[in-house]
Design a protein around this motif. Structure first.
Motif, mmCIF file in Angstrom:
data_model
loop_
_atom_site.group_PDB
_atom_site.id
_atom_site.type_symbol
_atom_site.label_atom_id
_atom_site.label_comp_id
_atom_site.label_asym_id
_atom_site.label_seq_id
_atom_site.Cartn_x
_atom_site.Cartn_y
_atom_site.Cartn_z
ATOM 1 N N PHE A 161 0.820 -1.214 0.000
ATOM 2 C CA PHE A 161 0.000 0.000 0.000
ATOM 3 C C PHE A 161 0.851 1.261 0.000
ATOM 4 C CE2 PHE A 161 -2.369 3.325 2.258
ATOM 5 C CZ PHE A 161 -3.530 3.375 1.497
ATOM 6 N N HIS A 162 1.967 1.240 0.742
ATOM 7 C CA HIS A 162 2.807 2.440 0.870
ATOM 8 C C HIS A 162 3.961 2.463 -0.123
ATOM 9 C CE1 HIS A 162 0.695 3.644 4.498
ATOM 10 N NE2 HIS A 162 0.851 2.419 4.982
ATOM 11 N N GLY A 163 3.986 1.535 -1.059
ATOM 12 C CA GLY A 163 5.097 1.432 -1.991
ATOM 13 C C GLY A 163 5.107 2.507 -3.055
ATOM 14 N N VAL A 164 6.167 2.492 -3.857
ATOM 15 C CA VAL A 164 6.375 3.522 -4.860
ATOM 16 C C VAL A 164 5.582 3.280 -6.133
ATOM 17 C CG1 VAL A 164 8.364 2.384 -5.951
ATOM 18 C CG2 VAL A 164 8.192 4.904 -5.989
ATOM 19 N N SER A 165 5.163 2.056 -6.384
ATOM 20 C CA SER A 165 4.564 1.732 -7.683
ATOM 21 C C SER A 165 3.294 2.531 -7.954
ATOM 22 C CB SER A 165 4.279 0.231 -7.782
ATOM 23 O OG SER A 165 5.478 -0.508 -7.731
ATOM 24 N N ARG A 166 2.334 2.456 -7.025
ATOM 25 C CA ARG A 166 1.096 3.207 -7.248
ATOM 26 C C ARG A 166 1.349 4.715 -7.197
ATOM 27 N NH1 ARG A 166 -1.455 1.869 -3.130
ATOM 28 N NH2 ARG A 166 -1.661 3.860 -2.046
ATOM 29 N N LYS A 167 2.290 5.134 -6.352
ATOM 30 C CA LYS A 167 2.594 6.562 -6.243
ATOM 31 C C LYS A 167 3.212 7.111 -7.523
ATOM 32 C CE LYS A 167 3.375 6.352 -1.234
ATOM 33 N NZ LYS A 167 4.374 6.482 -0.156
ATOM 34 N N SER A 168 3.795 6.228 -8.352
ATOM 35 C CA SER A 168 4.437 6.671 -9.596
ATOM 36 C C SER A 168 3.440 6.903 -10.721
ATOM 37 C CB SER A 168 5.480 5.629 -10.042
ATOM 38 O OG SER A 168 6.499 5.488 -9.070
ATOM 39 N N MET A 276 -5.652 -1.343 -12.529
ATOM 40 C CA MET A 276 -4.475 -1.959 -11.911
ATOM 41 C C MET A 276 -3.323 -2.072 -12.902
ATOM 42 S SD MET A 276 -6.351 -4.890 -9.557
ATOM 43 C CE MET A 276 -4.828 -5.765 -9.237
ATOM 44 N N GLN A 277 -3.455 -1.404 -14.033
ATOM 45 C CA GLN A 277 -2.414 -1.479 -15.056
ATOM 46 C C GLN A 277 -2.298 -0.149 -15.779
ATOM 47 O OE1 GLN A 277 -3.161 -4.389 -18.110
ATOM 48 N NE2 GLN A 277 -0.992 -4.907 -18.231
ATOM 49 N N SER A 282 2.125 -2.960 -13.887
ATOM 50 C CA SER A 282 0.952 -3.598 -13.297
ATOM 51 C C SER A 282 1.053 -3.554 -11.780
ATOM 52 C CB SER A 282 0.843 -5.060 -13.760
ATOM 53 O OG SER A 282 0.724 -5.145 -15.159
ATOM 54 N N LEU A 283 -0.045 -3.198 -11.130
ATOM 55 C CA LEU A 283 -0.110 -3.220 -9.671
ATOM 56 C C LEU A 283 -0.616 -4.576 -9.208
ATOM 57 C CD1 LEU A 283 -1.702 0.290 -8.972
ATOM 58 C CD2 LEU A 283 0.726 -0.320 -9.172
ATOM 59 N N VAL A 284 -0.019 -5.085 -8.141
ATOM 60 C CA VAL A 284 -0.331 -6.422 -7.638
ATOM 61 C C VAL A 284 -0.535 -6.362 -6.126
ATOM 62 C CG1 VAL A 284 0.488 -8.807 -7.409
ATOM 63 C CG2 VAL A 284 1.042 -7.496 -9.473
ATOM 64 N N GLY A 285 -1.557 -7.041 -5.628
ATOM 65 C CA GLY A 285 -1.758 -7.155 -4.190
ATOM 66 C C GLY A 285 -2.069 -5.832 -3.517
ATOM 67 N N ALA A 303 -2.410 -13.353 -4.394
ATOM 68 C CA ALA A 303 -2.100 -14.548 -5.168
ATOM 69 C C ALA A 303 -2.932 -14.630 -6.434
ATOM 70 C CB ALA A 303 -2.315 -15.795 -4.311
ATOM 71 N N SER A 304 -4.204 -14.227 -6.361
ATOM 72 C CA SER A 304 -5.023 -14.265 -7.579
ATOM 73 C C SER A 304 -4.555 -13.221 -8.582
ATOM 74 C CB SER A 304 -6.505 -14.092 -7.242
ATOM 75 O OG SER A 304 -6.811 -12.785 -6.808
ATOM 76 N N ASP A 305 -4.109 -12.050 -8.098
ATOM 77 C CA ASP A 305 -3.507 -11.072 -9.007
ATOM 78 C C ASP A 305 -2.300 -11.673 -9.714
ATOM 79 O OD1 ASP A 305 -5.336 -9.219 -8.051
ATOM 80 O OD2 ASP A 305 -3.885 -8.106 -6.856
ATOM 81 N N VAL A 306 -1.452 -12.355 -8.938
ATOM 82 C CA VAL A 306 -0.262 -12.991 -9.509
ATOM 83 C C VAL A 306 -0.670 -13.996 -10.579
ATOM 84 C CG1 VAL A 306 1.629 -14.602 -9.014
ATOM 85 C CG2 VAL A 306 1.234 -12.636 -7.518
#
Length: 390
Positions: A161-168, A276-277, A282-285, A303-306
């Motif tokens: 949730f706090h990662g850089v991926s979605r923030k980018s 989510m993309q 792609s955003l996961v989890g 896991a289902s996202d994966v």
């Protein structure tokens, strides 16, 4: 440096995706902002859907889970001072869940990755996904004061949730949905045998309680508490007393008390980011969605996202088709929202809300009574709990 897929985050979703990709010959590198011990020190959920179990087997990381995990054919709902068992297996044609801690899942996947000689960069600072709206994405990071760049075909944001991926992602490209709940869960871990061989979800006038476990000798218990409560307000003695007050007598008498070795308060919320993309990212989890733990869906949704993302990447690399990748967000979100609904429903049915009036309380009681006396209602709970089909 160049690879085919850069995975940001070495939690279970990132590790599982990396292992599955390696299994079909797709090169991948994992970047993790903290060290290995920190990742393994995270205490998380431990109820695995059958689909998650099957994915771990497919990744070659299921042996210890099969040996040490605890298969559960049912759960119990506790209210009106009675236990009401929901037979998951009987209601779903033999499907079940497996209790196996997320820390253990992470450990198994890390060991498989290390044994295969696959690359993980720990303590990677200032990770930044770039160019994902083009056909030539890349990720930069700093390690030991040196800036590195990895060119790739795709980026998987598995960094929480706090990662850089979605923030980018440009904020105007995101649509956010959120519901915060007016209470938290005070949870403890203790080296004591569990109160029951299956999970007990309790609705009580004093608040919700959950009896869970990590093994036959390690128990995980929770009680609902005010959102602004503090861990230091809860001695072990107070916790055990409160837990037993919220359980039917037959369950309370089976609670073995002992010193806790982990105690924390977790807020509850529902959160979804759409889509989510974004191009080649792609955003996961948890990077894309959070659910309250009541329905045991957090790790299973990751896991289902994966599974959906891996299927798309496999189709891209082996069949030379982008169709699966292009469909990732839609497929993942369809299942996400069903799990969000189920987690919200379980939460509203089992917790005492501070603003619930007498009418609302009677509705909650009627819902519980209907659920345990209707095979159709119990079947709906069971098929969601064991995991909807992909």
């Amino acid at each position: 440096m160049r690879t085919q897929v850069v995975i940001i985050g070495s939690g279970p979703s990132g590790l599982l995706l990396g292992q599955l990709l390696a299994g079909i010959g797709v090169e991948n590198v994992i970047l993790e902002r903290v060290d290995r011990d920190y990742v393994l020190g995270r205490v998380r959920a431990g109820v695995l859907e059958q689909g998650t179990v099957d994915l771990l087997d497919e990744a070659g990381a299921g042996a210890r889970m099969r040996a040490e995990g605890l298969p559960h054919d049912g759960i119990s709902l506790a209210f009106d001072n009675r236990l009401h068992r929901i037979d998951l297996a009987a209601l779903t044609g033999g499907k079940r869940v497996t209790v196996y801690g997320q820390t253990e899942v992470t450990h198994d996947l890390m060991d498989k990755r290390s044994a295969a000689g696959l690359m993980t960069v720990y303590d990677a600072k200032n990770v930044l996904p770039q160019g994902f709206d083009t056909a030539s994405p890349f990720v930069t990071y700093e390690k030991d004061g040196v800036t590195h760049r990895i060119d790739c075909d795709f980026i998987a944001g598995c960094d929480g949730f706090h990662g850089v991926s979605r923030k980018s992602v440009p904020q105007d490209a995101l649509k956010l949905f959120e519901r915060a709940y007016p209470f938290g869960w005070l949870g403890i871990l203790a080296e004591v045998p569990p109160a029951d061989h299956e999970l007990i979800y309790a609705n009580h006038p004093r608040g919700f309680a959950l009896c869970s476990m990590r093994s036959e000798h390690r128990s995980r218990y929770y009680v609902q508490c005010p959102i602004d409560d503090k861990v230091e307000n809860w001695s072990d003695e107070r916790f055990w007393d409160e837990l037993r007050l919220r359980l039917p007598k037959e369950a309370a008498e089976k609670v073995t008390v002992g010193p806790s070795f982990e105690k924390s308060i977790a807020p509850l919320r529902s959160f979804v980011a759409e889509p989510m993309q974004f191009g080649r990212l792609s955003l996961v989890g948890d990077a894309a969605h959070i659910v309250p733990p009541t329905g045991a869906k957090g790790l299973n949704l990751a896991a289902s996202d994966v599974r959906y993302l891996f299927s798309g990447l496999k189709e891209f690399y082996l069949d030379k088709s982008p169709a699966g990748i292009d469909a990732y967000s839609g497929k993942a979100l369809s299942r996400v929202w069903k799990a969000v609904r189920f987690s919200w429903w379980m939460t509203t049915m089992l917790h005492r809300f501070p603003d619930t009036d007498a009418f609302g309380q009677r509705i909650q009681e009627a819902e519980l009574d209907y659920l345990v006396h209707s095979q159709a209602a119990a079947t709906s709970l069971a098929e969601n709990y064991v995991g909807l089909p992909y």
